[in-house]
Scaffold this active site. Structure first.
Site, PDB file in Angstrom:
ATOM      1  N   HIS A  71       1.035  -1.338   0.036  1.00  0.00           N
ATOM      2  CA  HIS A  71      -0.033  -0.005   0.137  1.00  0.00           C
ATOM      3  C   HIS A  71       1.199   1.429   0.371  1.00  0.00           C
ATOM      4  O   HIS A  71       1.693   1.095   0.590  1.00  0.00           O
ATOM      5  CB  HIS A  71      -1.119   0.170   1.049  1.00  0.00           C
ATOM      6  CG  HIS A  71      -0.585   0.410   2.616  1.00  0.00           C
ATOM      7  ND1 HIS A  71      -0.316   1.239   2.363  1.00  0.00           N
ATOM      8  CD2 HIS A  71       0.227  -0.983   2.748  1.00  0.00           C
ATOM      9  CE1 HIS A  71       0.779   1.466   4.581  1.00  0.00           C
ATOM     10  NE2 HIS A  71       0.284   0.166   4.706  1.00  0.00           N
ATOM     11  N   ASP A 102       6.514   2.580   6.785  1.00  0.00           N
ATOM     12  CA  ASP A 102       5.285   1.552   6.846  1.00  0.00           C
ATOM     13  C   ASP A 102       4.623   2.473   5.840  1.00  0.00           C
ATOM     14  O   ASP A 102       3.651   3.653   5.824  1.00  0.00           O
ATOM     15  CB  ASP A 102       4.189   1.685   8.278  1.00  0.00           C
ATOM     16  CG  ASP A 102       2.650   1.258   8.039  1.00  0.00           C
ATOM     17  OD1 ASP A 102       2.294   0.429   7.321  1.00  0.00           O
ATOM     18  OD2 ASP A 102       2.257   1.349   8.966  1.00  0.00           O
ATOM     19  N   GLU A 129      -4.564   1.111   2.509  1.00  0.00           N
ATOM     20  CA  GLU A 129      -4.750   0.056   4.099  1.00  0.00           C
ATOM     21  C   GLU A 129      -4.792   0.669   5.375  1.00  0.00           C
ATOM     22  O   GLU A 129      -5.861   0.825   6.164  1.00  0.00           O
ATOM     23  CB  GLU A 129      -3.696  -0.355   3.685  1.00  0.00           C
ATOM     24  CG  GLU A 129      -2.867  -1.580   4.481  1.00  0.00           C
ATOM     25  CD  GLU A 129      -3.148  -1.231   6.114  1.00  0.00           C
ATOM     26  OE1 GLU A 129      -2.792  -1.830   6.906  1.00  0.00           O
ATOM     27  OE2 GLU A 129      -2.313  -0.171   5.963  1.00  0.00           O
ATOM     28  N   GLU A 155       4.327  -5.423   4.776  1.00  0.00           N
ATOM     29  CA  GLU A 155       4.440  -4.780   5.762  1.00  0.00           C
ATOM     30  C   GLU A 155       6.140  -5.255   7.324  1.00  0.00           C
ATOM     31  O   GLU A 155       6.699  -6.102   6.347  1.00  0.00           O
ATOM     32  CB  GLU A 155       3.011  -4.932   6.911  1.00  0.00           C
ATOM     33  CG  GLU A 155       1.909  -4.743   5.852  1.00  0.00           C
ATOM     34  CD  GLU A 155       1.774  -3.228   6.245  1.00  0.00           C
ATOM     35  OE1 GLU A 155       2.617  -2.462   6.766  1.00  0.00           O
ATOM     36  OE2 GLU A 155       0.678  -3.055   5.468  1.00  0.00           O
TER      37      GLU A 155
END
Length: 360
Positions: A71, A102, A129, A155
């Site tokens: 994402h 992230d 996300e 992730e």
């Protein structure tokens, strides 16, 4: 490889994707950058625009069996940032920037990895996300007749392959009461705030030893309502959630929480998100053995890998950095972790995917 990763990451971080619902469209700079880099690496690309900032970029090269997913949206900028969140800042063995950990760092690694090889592979970048809805992935899964034999979802896992993590459930409850002057006898008996507090007390009791939520990381995030201390509260919003472990029964936990409602309370109860845990221990064993990836321990956060697994695709989670570095001011990721991740992605692409059965 290091320099190329940082070049990509600098470009990705410079794009503000902290409020995708308000800003994200197909022509957003980050979507155009990613599409251009993938096209230069021999991919065909397609956009899926769901509206309200939800955009998928689907890219394929050859006849892929492997899908890499990442994402591109981030959380908003924390007010305690001391650096420019949209400028990649190198400091010793780490780099700072919003989304560097992230999870734009992983996107940079994916772009670097697909440039390092000409093997068949597919890439999916999505933008919702952090909103916690999974609409982009669910749309992709519902509108494709292509079934990848393995999926790698990015992730922060410190460049190790993870195949088990918790689920995530999010709810809201709006308690309704009747406004009144607090001097009147029994007026407080119609307080929405009092009903919300009674429910909260009963819900927290479920987290005590032996309770159904003992290990579920239950959290009441928002208690909001009321106008003054001398006015009976007519409406109270409560938002809460929990994180079931693999093997836990999320719907049963949700039912237990609803059963805590006061018998005479008027409540609008909404299930905002009820996502399953991930447990692909059996499905991806052959894939991990074939690729030689280093396996990591279970993680406690939720990822969209669970949605791919639920749809029948063997899935692992693998990306740079540690979740402790995410969602904080001056977010950072170690450069070595970025390099390790890019090598792991390259290794996975080059190894190919062993023949596995679609598990839907």
């Amino acid at each position: 490889m290091k320099q190329r990763i940082l070049e990509h990451l600098g470009a990705l971080v410079s794009c503000d994707t902290s409020k995708p619902a308000e800003t994200m469209q197909v022509d957003d700079p980050i979507m155009q950058y990613a599409a251009g880099q993938l096209q230069a690496a021999g991919f065909t690309t397609e956009f899926q625009d769901l509206g309200q900032g939800r955009v998928n970029l689907v890219a394929k090269r050859g006849a892929p069996k492997l899908l890499l997913n990442c994402h591109l949206d981030t959380v908003p900028v924390d007010p305690k940032w001391t650096l420019d969140p949209f400028t990649l800042t190198e400091a010793g063995d780490k780099v700072h920037g919003l989304g560097s950990c992230d999870i734009k760092g992983a996107a940079a690694c994916m772009l670097t990895a697909v440039e390092a090889t000409d093997h068949d592979v597919a890439v999916l970048f999505n933008t919702d996300e952090e909103a916690g809805h999974g609409d982009c992935i669910e749309h992709f899964l519902a509108h494709t007749d292509w079934h990848p034999s393995a999926v790698v979802v990015a992730e922060p896992t410190e460049a190790k392959a993870v195949r088990r993590h918790r689920g995530f459930a999010s709810f809201s409850a709006i308690f309704q009461g009747e406004a009144a002057h607090t001097s009147m006898a029994n007026a407080a008996g119609h307080s929405a705030a009092h009903d919300a507090v009674r429910w909260s007390h009963a819900a927290l009791a479920l987290t005590e030893p032996g309770g159904i939520l003992e290990h579920a990381r239950f959290n009441i995030g928002i208690l909001e309502g009321g106008v003054a201390s001398n006015v009976v509260n007519s409406q109270m919003l409560v938002r809460f959630g929990f994180r079931p472990r693999p093997g836990d029964d999320g719907p049963e936990m949700a039912a237990a929480l609803r059963a805590c409602l006061p018998a005479d309370a008027s409540v609008e109860w909404t299930e905002r998100f009820l996502a399953p845990p991930l447990d692909t221990s059996d499905e991806v064993a052959a894939f991990l053995a074939h690729t030689g990836l280093t396996e990591g321990e279970d993680v406690d956060f939720w990822t969209e890998a669970a949605l791919f697994h639920q749809a029948g695709h063997p899935t692992i989670v693998l990306g740079p950095g540690n979740i402790a570095q995410a969602h904080q001011a001056d977010e950072w990721v170690a450069i070595d972790s970025l390099v390790q991740t890019a090598k792991a992605y390259t290794q996975t692409i080059e190894a190919g995917v062993p023949e596995v059965t679609h598990v839907a």
